[in-house]
Design an enzyme around this catalytic site. Structure first.
Site, mmCIF file in Angstrom:
data_model
loop_
_atom_site.group_PDB
_atom_site.id
_atom_site.type_symbol
_atom_site.label_atom_id
_atom_site.label_comp_id
_atom_site.label_asym_id
_atom_site.label_seq_id
_atom_site.Cartn_x
_atom_site.Cartn_y
_atom_site.Cartn_z
ATOM 1 N N SER A 70 0.694 -0.973 -0.165
ATOM 2 C CA SER A 70 -0.326 -0.008 0.115
ATOM 3 C C SER A 70 0.872 1.037 0.100
ATOM 4 O O SER A 70 1.037 2.211 0.845
ATOM 5 C CB SER A 70 -0.891 0.277 1.685
ATOM 6 O OG SER A 70 -0.101 0.246 2.068
ATOM 7 N N CYS A 130 -5.370 1.797 -9.531
ATOM 8 C CA CYS A 130 -4.194 1.540 -8.281
ATOM 9 C C CYS A 130 -5.401 1.844 -7.140
ATOM 10 O O CYS A 130 -6.389 2.041 -6.934
ATOM 11 C CB CYS A 130 -3.553 2.802 -7.508
ATOM 12 S SG CYS A 130 -3.004 2.740 -6.388
ATOM 13 N N LYS A 165 -4.417 0.720 -17.870
ATOM 14 C CA LYS A 165 -4.024 0.060 -16.840
ATOM 15 C C LYS A 165 -4.996 -0.588 -16.400
ATOM 16 O O LYS A 165 -5.609 0.553 -15.472
ATOM 17 C CB LYS A 165 -2.521 -0.645 -15.831
ATOM 18 C CG LYS A 165 -2.177 -1.139 -15.331
ATOM 19 C CD LYS A 165 -0.755 -1.485 -15.022
ATOM 20 C CE LYS A 165 -0.460 -2.401 -13.450
ATOM 21 N NZ LYS A 165 1.206 -1.654 -13.231
ATOM 22 N N ILE A 191 -2.675 -7.335 -15.599
ATOM 23 C CA ILE A 191 -3.585 -6.674 -14.098
ATOM 24 C C ILE A 191 -2.921 -5.557 -13.715
ATOM 25 O O ILE A 191 -1.387 -5.870 -13.029
ATOM 26 C CB ILE A 191 -4.754 -7.660 -13.670
ATOM 27 C CG1 ILE A 191 -3.567 -8.084 -12.809
ATOM 28 C CG2 ILE A 191 -5.391 -8.322 -14.527
ATOM 29 C CD1 ILE A 191 -4.695 -9.959 -11.847
ATOM 30 N N GLY A 245 2.431 -11.797 -11.536
ATOM 31 C CA GLY A 245 2.779 -13.319 -11.159
ATOM 32 C C GLY A 245 3.739 -14.027 -11.951
ATOM 33 O O GLY A 245 4.261 -15.237 -12.035
#
Lengths: 306, 255
Positions: A70, A130, A165, A191, A245
């Protein structure tokens, strides 16, 4: 050696491997560890109109096969960024993409007016996904109308390629993607992180100062692949940049088979700074072994029987 | 300049309860390492559990080898502490800024595993004395190999050394010193910072924070200082004690 170059719209990358926004600054730190010209491209840490200190610490927390962050778009603001970071960034020998975010349409317009004159910037990545800011982040990226309004607004003021994005925190990512493309976006990046949190049950507090954050890392790879696949299937002619990932070359190849034209490596870099280079080498080996003369042939090359 | 290398463990021994000293053959890291710097470490074949590397202070560097002291506080450190002689570890470093050059006689104040970077400082600067506090004797690291620096030990229960804490040890002799380096729990560092301020002695503290990248790129390990948010990994981990807003650190919801 295969031809590794790919095109994202009219942006040519020497290879399909970029580094994702927020994980790499502008490359100063990792540039001490390897030659940045091996990269297909660098996406900067997101820049906003005004300086942002970022969120209350703690800002990171490790999770099973991943991590939460964060950070809160900590950055010096576009004017200081142009003054202090662009002189370094412009000299790099790879595609240069600037990631931007704004609290409202007007801020996006102000930022793009300042960027438009910078020849060194090859594309603009619009961050409407975001999870760690109150205004302009997820709130924008989850509404097709807002995405459409924003992209058509900024499309009018710049010729530079616009990449949007996207967040996975939506019911139908293809709907959001289509609204961006119809409004003039040149490519879709998917993503961003998944909204997530962890709790310290002893003290009964969140592990993050900002309470919630975004999940990244290997844990989100299957989610990311499904989103890339959904976008490519719904919008086969639109370049998709696969993110999420990637911790080894095979993950990047999977993204491309699912429909990505290029990839961005994110938190996997924290485990292994040389990961982007390993991915480039791995893609080349895969292409040689399976007889793909060009890396771009991997895009959407998934065998599907229906 | 930091490098990322695979280094073989040439020596490993248990030096206190749940605490090991690991020596790693890593010449390109060792030759540039300074006291106060750290490395990001993982197993040679990274797994997803843990996902991230662990930041570990460098407690010594000589003859092409670096020495780390690892205390098991969770799964990540357990994996590292269970590595065996002959195993390889991935080592990224040296990272961060080190301690500043000391201004004369130097007091090194360690609380618990905060001893790690201060051992390196003690070997590097001869005119130093170590004040080392722990909860109880079991946790005290074996210092029999430390020839270059004198030390005083304290434990909360008096099981070894004096029955007090490291701050109280320092208080008794602080007038002999011109500089203080400290590493340990935040309440201890805060107390030392106050003491040094009163005595007008410069004090450098080495902070610990959870990190993702370790190199300054992700801004995950920032703390609020008097000059704004600073990255513990890149702008630290050593800070001037007067720069720290201690109340902010004390109020942290977790850490």
């Amino acid at each position: 050696m295969s031809d590794l170059a790919v095109n994202i719209g009219n942006v040519r990358l020497k290879n399909p491997v970029m580094v994702a926004s927020g994980c790499f600054g502008v490359g100063r730190e990792y540039g001490e560890l390897f030659d940045l010209s091996f990269l297909g491209g660098i996406v900067t840490k997101t820049v906003t109109l005004e300086p942002r200190e970022g969120n209350l610490p703690p800002r990171v927390w490790e999770t099973p096969a991943g991590m939460l962050n964060s950070i809160g778009l900590a950055n010096p603001g576009i004017s200081a960024f142009i003054e202090t970071e662009i002189p370094f960034f412009r000299e790099l020998d790879c595609a240069k993409i600037i990631s931007i975010a704004g609290k409202n349409f007007g801020e996006f317009v102000e930022i793009i007016k300042k960027i438009d004159a910078l020849d060194c910037i090859d594309a603009i990545e619009i961050n409407v996904s975001c999870p760690n800011v109150e205004e302009g982040g997820l709130a924008f990226g989850t509404s097709p109308e807002t995405v459409s309004g924003l992209v058509s607004t900024v499309r009018k003021i710049t010729e530079k390629p616009l990449w949007v994005k996207l967040t996975p925190n939506v019911t139908d990512i293809a709907e959001i993607g289509r609204s961006a493309v119809d409004a003039g976006a040149d490519a879709l990046c998917a993503i961003n992180t998944l909204s997530a949190m962890e709790i310290d049950i002893g003290r009964r507090v969140s592990r993050l100062g900002n309470i919630t954050g975004g999940l990244s890392g290997a844990a989100i790879r299957p989610v990311a692949l499904a989103k890339v696949f959904a976008l490519h299937r719904a919008l086969p002619d639109v370049p998709v940049v696969g993110i999420g990932g990637i911790t080894e070359a095979g993950d990047a190849i999977a993204h491309m088979l699912a429909g990505a034209s290029a990839v961005q490596v994110g938190s996997g870099i924290f485990r292994s700074p040389h990961l982007p280079i390993e991915v480039v080498v791995g893609i080349d080996q895969y292409c040689e072994f399976y007889d793909f003369p060009r890396a771009e042939d991997l895009t959407g090359a998934l065998n599907i029987e229906e | 300049m930091p490098v990322d290398v695979l280094g073989k463990i040439t020596d490993k021994r248990i030096i206190a309860r749940d605490t090991v000293r690991i020596v790693i053959d890593a010449p390109s890291v060792a030759e540039n390492a300074k006291p106060g710097q750290f490395v990001m470490v993982s197993q040679s074949l990274p797994t997803f559990d843990p996902f991230l590397r662990r930041p570990i202070a460098i407690s010594g560097a000589e003859w092409g080898r670096i020495e780390l002291i690892v205390r098991v506080v969770g799964w990540g450190t357990a994996v590292l502490a269970n590595s065996e002689e002959g195993d390889q570890l991935r080592v990224l470093g040296p990272l961060g800024i080190g301690f500043p050059p000391p201004a004369g006689h130097l007091a090194l104040v360690a609380g618990g595993i905060g001893i790690a970077p201060l051992l390196f400082a003690g070997r590097n600067w001869a005119k130093s004395r170590l004040f080392y506090g722990e909860t109880t004797a079991d946790w005290i690291c074996d210092l029999s190999r430390e020839k270059s620096c004198e030390f005083d030990i304290a434990t909360d229960d008096g099981s070894v050394g004096e029955k007090c804490n490291a701050v109280e040890l320092l208080k008794k002799k602080i007038d002999q010193f011109e500089h203080v380096f400290a590493c340990g729990p935040e309440p201890m560092l805060h107390a030392i910072a106050k003491l040094c301020k009163r005595k007008k002695i410069p004090c450098a503290v080495s902070l610990e924070e959870r990190m993702a990248c370790g190199v300054g790129a992700c801004q995950g390990c920032t703390i609020k200082t008097k000059s704004g948010y600073r990255r513990v990994c890149k702008d630290g981990p050593v800070f001037d004690a007067n720069e720290i807003i201690w109340e902010e650190l004390d109020e942290r919801p977790c850490g």
